[in-house]
Design a protein around this motif. Structure first.
Motif, PDB file in Angstrom:
ATOM      1  N   ARG A  51      51.072  14.151  16.805  1.00  0.00           N
ATOM      2  CA  ARG A  51      51.978  13.029  17.101  1.00  0.00           C
ATOM      3  C   ARG A  51      53.356  13.526  17.523  1.00  0.00           C
ATOM      4  N   MET A  52      53.859  14.519  16.796  1.00  0.00           N
ATOM      5  CA  MET A  52      55.169  15.070  17.133  1.00  0.00           C
ATOM      6  C   MET A  52      55.146  15.657  18.546  1.00  0.00           C
ATOM      7  N   TYR A  53      54.117  16.410  18.852  1.00  0.00           N
ATOM      8  CA  TYR A  53      53.977  17.020  20.175  1.00  0.00           C
ATOM      9  C   TYR A  53      53.983  15.950  21.271  1.00  0.00           C
ATOM     10  N   ASN A  54      53.187  14.920  21.084  1.00  0.00           N
ATOM     11  CA  ASN A  54      53.063  13.878  22.110  1.00  0.00           C
ATOM     12  C   ASN A  54      54.310  13.022  22.256  1.00  0.00           C
ATOM     13  N   ARG A  55      55.118  12.938  21.241  1.00  0.00           N
ATOM     14  CA  ARG A  55      56.347  12.134  21.316  1.00  0.00           C
ATOM     15  C   ARG A  55      57.499  12.880  21.964  1.00  0.00           C
ATOM     16  N   PRO A  57      59.573  15.034  24.789  1.00  0.00           N
ATOM     17  CA  PRO A  57      59.558  15.198  26.247  1.00  0.00           C
ATOM     18  C   PRO A  57      58.851  16.515  26.590  1.00  0.00           C
ATOM     19  N   ARG A  58      58.218  16.556  27.735  1.00  0.00           N
ATOM     20  CA  ARG A  58      57.450  17.750  28.124  1.00  0.00           C
ATOM     21  C   ARG A  58      58.251  19.046  27.958  1.00  0.00           C
ATOM     22  N   GLY A  59      59.502  19.011  28.321  1.00  0.00           N
ATOM     23  CA  GLY A  59      60.330  20.215  28.257  1.00  0.00           C
ATOM     24  C   GLY A  59      60.588  20.730  26.849  1.00  0.00           C
ATOM     25  N   LEU A  60      60.308  19.926  25.845  1.00  0.00           N
ATOM     26  CA  LEU A  60      60.548  20.344  24.461  1.00  0.00           C
ATOM     27  C   LEU A  60      59.254  20.590  23.674  1.00  0.00           C
ATOM     28  N   ARG A  61      58.125  20.361  24.278  1.00  0.00           N
ATOM     29  CA  ARG A  61      56.853  20.514  23.559  1.00  0.00           C
ATOM     30  C   ARG A  61      56.604  21.939  23.097  1.00  0.00           C
TER      31      ARG A  61
END
Length: 71
Positions: A51-55, A57-61
């Motif tokens: 959930r954290m990953y999907n929430r 922004p792509r640049g912060l994953r």
């Protein structure tokens, strides 16, 4: 890095899908897969990570994935 989170087992040809995903990994790269299999508290923790990953922004994953590379 190639990752598949809870998808390959839905293809109907999981082993073929896994082989195809593996072909995309560069030499020295990493393949991360997650296939649902309830394992109590470990599954609860991984659901939170997902959930954290999907929430994010792509640049912060990478902030979620990078610590996993240390394992």
């Amino acid at each position: 890095m190639v990752y598949s989170w809870g998808v390959l087992h839905h293809t109907g040809k999981m082993w073929e899908a896994l082989e195809n995903a593996g072909r995309l990994v560069a030499p020295g790269g990493t393949l991360f897969i997650a296939i649902y299999n309830y394992q109590g508290t470990a599954s609860v923790r991984w659901r939170k990570v997902k959930r954290m990953y999907n929430r994010l922004p792509r640049g912060l994953r990478f902030l979620v994935v990078a610590p996993l590379l240390q394992c």
